[in-house]
Design a protein around this motif. Structure first.
Motif, PDB file in Angstrom:
ATOM      1  N   SER A 239      -7.431  41.013  72.861  1.00 12.31           N
ATOM      2  CA  SER A 239      -6.648  40.766  71.636  1.00 12.31           C
ATOM      3  C   SER A 239      -5.796  41.975  71.273  1.00 12.31           C
ATOM      4  CB  SER A 239      -7.568  40.394  70.472  1.00 12.31           C
ATOM      5  OG  SER A 239      -8.477  41.448  70.194  1.00 12.31           O
TER       6      SER A 239
ATOM      7  N   ASN B 204     -10.611  36.857  77.083  1.00  9.97           N
ATOM      8  CA  ASN B 204     -10.652  35.816  76.054  1.00  9.97           C
ATOM      9  C   ASN B 204      -9.268  35.222  75.775  1.00  9.97           C
ATOM     10  OD1 ASN B 204      -9.730  38.162  74.839  1.00  9.97           O
ATOM     11  ND2 ASN B 204     -10.805  37.822  72.912  1.00  9.97           N
TER      12      ASN B 204
ATOM     13  N   HIS C 292      -6.889  28.521  69.789  1.00 13.69           N
ATOM     14  CA  HIS C 292      -7.667  29.769  69.871  1.00 13.69           C
ATOM     15  C   HIS C 292      -7.509  30.598  68.588  1.00 13.69           C
ATOM     16  CE1 HIS C 292     -10.050  32.786  71.583  1.00 13.69           C
ATOM     17  NE2 HIS C 292      -9.451  32.989  72.750  1.00 13.69           N
TER      18      HIS C 292
ATOM     19  N   ASP D 238     -16.836  31.324  74.065  1.00 15.11           N
ATOM     20  CA  ASP D 238     -18.157  31.318  73.404  1.00 15.11           C
ATOM     21  C   ASP D 238     -19.075  30.234  73.965  1.00 15.11           C
ATOM     22  OD1 ASP D 238     -17.231  33.395  71.925  1.00 15.11           O
ATOM     23  OD2 ASP D 238     -16.830  32.233  70.102  1.00 15.11           O
TER      24      ASP D 238
ATOM     25  N   GLN E  19      -7.011  35.702  64.947  1.00  4.32           N
ATOM     26  CA  GLN E  19      -7.631  36.464  63.856  1.00  4.32           C
ATOM     27  C   GLN E  19      -7.877  37.913  64.278  1.00  4.32           C
ATOM     28  OE1 GLN E  19      -8.275  35.269  60.582  1.00  4.32           O
ATOM     29  NE2 GLN E  19      -8.442  37.492  60.358  1.00  4.32           N
ATOM     30  N   ARG E  20      -8.333  38.099  65.501  1.00  6.07           N
ATOM     31  CA  ARG E  20      -8.563  39.463  66.004  1.00  6.07           C
ATOM     32  C   ARG E  20      -7.246  40.235  66.107  1.00  6.07           C
ATOM     33  NH1 ARG E  20     -14.072  39.888  69.015  1.00  6.07           N
ATOM     34  NH2 ARG E  20     -13.437  42.068  69.081  1.00  6.07           N
TER      35      ARG E  20
ATOM     36  N   ASP F 228     -12.370  41.566  75.829  1.00  7.96           N
ATOM     37  CA  ASP F 228     -11.469  41.252  74.718  1.00  7.96           C
ATOM     38  C   ASP F 228     -10.078  41.843  75.003  1.00  7.96           C
ATOM     39  OD1 ASP F 228     -10.379  40.535  72.298  1.00  7.96           O
ATOM     40  OD2 ASP F 228     -11.216  42.250  71.218  1.00  7.96           O
TER      41      ASP F 228
ATOM     42  N   PRO G 207     -10.883  30.451  74.784  1.00  9.76           N
ATOM     43  CA  PRO G 207     -12.177  30.617  74.096  1.00  9.76           C
ATOM     44  C   PRO G 207     -13.344  30.526  75.078  1.00  9.76           C
ATOM     45  CG  PRO G 207     -10.793  29.035  72.925  1.00  9.76           C
ATOM     46  CD  PRO G 207     -10.090  29.339  74.215  1.00  9.76           C
TER      47      PRO G 207
ATOM     48  N   HIS H 113      -9.640  32.260  66.927  1.00 12.10           N
ATOM     49  CA  HIS H 113     -10.422  33.503  66.947  1.00 12.10           C
ATOM     50  C   HIS H 113      -9.587  34.663  67.508  1.00 12.10           C
ATOM     51  CE1 HIS H 113     -13.902  36.091  67.054  1.00 12.10           C
ATOM     52  NE2 HIS H 113     -13.807  36.252  68.361  1.00 12.10           N
TER      53      HIS H 113
ATOM     54  N   SER I 133      -1.410  30.801  63.762  1.00 10.74           N
ATOM     55  CA  SER I 133      -2.279  30.374  64.867  1.00 10.74           C
ATOM     56  C   SER I 133      -2.266  28.862  65.004  1.00 10.74           C
ATOM     57  CB  SER I 133      -3.716  30.840  64.614  1.00 10.74           C
ATOM     58  OG  SER I 133      -4.573  30.321  65.616  1.00 10.74           O
TER      59      SER I 133
END
Length: 319
Positions: free
Chosen positions: A293, A273, A12, A278, A17-18, A291, A276, A14, A8
């Protein structure tokens, strides 16, 4: 047999990770720093020799720094003898600069394509390119995944009276995307013709189609300063729409975007997403996030195994 290694960038983590959680593997070790003169330094923390490498970096935030970081990571893996390096770019940077719309204008999307190829990328995975012709800027394979299946799923699950809806494109360029969604929902579509005086400023809007007493769902590939979709929403309410939703693949939301959405007449502004969200969701309660991902994770898995990715063009791989 080469194994999947997912690294990564800093844009991004997150999402990356997903993706690895979905794939059931660990995120690759990589350290990115900046020297005191702001040069980017990347250290890949594990062997990639003979491996199938995927680098996740979106075109958001500090776009130029993130693009440079991606190029350096690709090159670092390539010269460390990775068997294949795939750039997973959820939101493609400079995608709006895809043609010469005035004399002496650059085609920056083509330049980015050349840079990725020269850095050593063997394959690109992205989502909802601003213009699908950008795939032709590359001489390497490009998988342009669509957010459309996830959008259809969200509409059916969250708009109770979706059968009384009308899908609206805020500009002529998105007509193909909107007609595809309207056909699959078996509802009507409308179009807003806009005239721009200059970039990020809309001069006038003309609505083509009847939205009276219907739920209007604006669909576009990206929203930056949100001037277009806010004007479009006002125009739809004037024309008699009962509710207005906006569904956007890439929610960039720069400049006055958040305050414009807060003051606009939207029931909800739905984004994926790929960027990002959030912070945007904290600042604006109308923003909701889909989502995606698992779509990228499934594209990675299918690419690695040599399977067809076209399944993802019409299906959401949930469970």
């Amino acid at each position: 047999m080469a194994t999947i290694k997912v690294f990564s960038g800093t844009s991004h983590p997150h999402l990356a990770q997903r993706m690895v959680d979905r794939l059931g593997i660990d995120l690759g070790k990589v350290v990115t720093n900046k020297f005191s003169n702001l040069e980017t330094c990347v250290e890949i923390g594990e062997s990639v020799r003979g491996e199938d490498v995927y680098i996740v970096q979106s075109g958001s935030g500090e776009i130029n720094d993130n693009l440079m970081e991606l190029l350096i990571m690709i090159n670092a893996c390539k010269i460390a003898s990775a068997s294949r390096v795939t750039a997973v770019i959820p939101c493609f940077p400079y995608a709006r600069q895809d043609k010469k719309d005035m004399s002496r204008a650059p085609i920056s999307a083509k330049l980015v394509a050349n840079m990725l190829s020269v850095a050593g990328a063997d394959h690109i995975i992205t989502m909802d390119l601003h213009a699908s012709q950008i795939q032709g800027f590359f001489d390497i394979p490009v998988d342009n995944i669509f957010a459309e299946p996830a959008v259809l799923k969200w509409i059916k699950e969250n708009i109770t009276e979706w059968k009384n809806s009308i899908i609206v494109s805020p500009d002529a360029g998105g007509a193909k995307r909107v007609t595809s969604i309207a056909d699959r929902l078996n509802v009507e579509f409308a179009l807003i013709h806009k005239e721009r005086k200059k970039a990020n400023e809309v001069a006038s809007m003309v609505l083509v189609g009847d939205v009276k007493d219907k739920i209007a769902v604006l669909v576009d590939d990206m929203a930056d300063t949100c001037g277009t979709i806010v004007h479009a929403a006002d125009r739809l309410v004037e024309a008699g729409a009962t509710k207005v939703y906006a569904i956007l693949t890439h929610g960039i939301f720069s400049g006055p975007a958040i305050s414009r959405i807060n003051n606009a007449c939207f029931e909800a502004v739905v984004v994926t997403n790929t960027i990002p969200q959030d912070g945007h969701m904290r600042d604006c309660r109308k923003i909701q996030c889909i989502d995606v991902s698992m779509m990228f994770a499934e594209a990675v898995r299918r690419t690695h195994n040599g399977e067809s990715v076209s399944y993802l063009f019409s299906n959401v791989p949930y469970l």
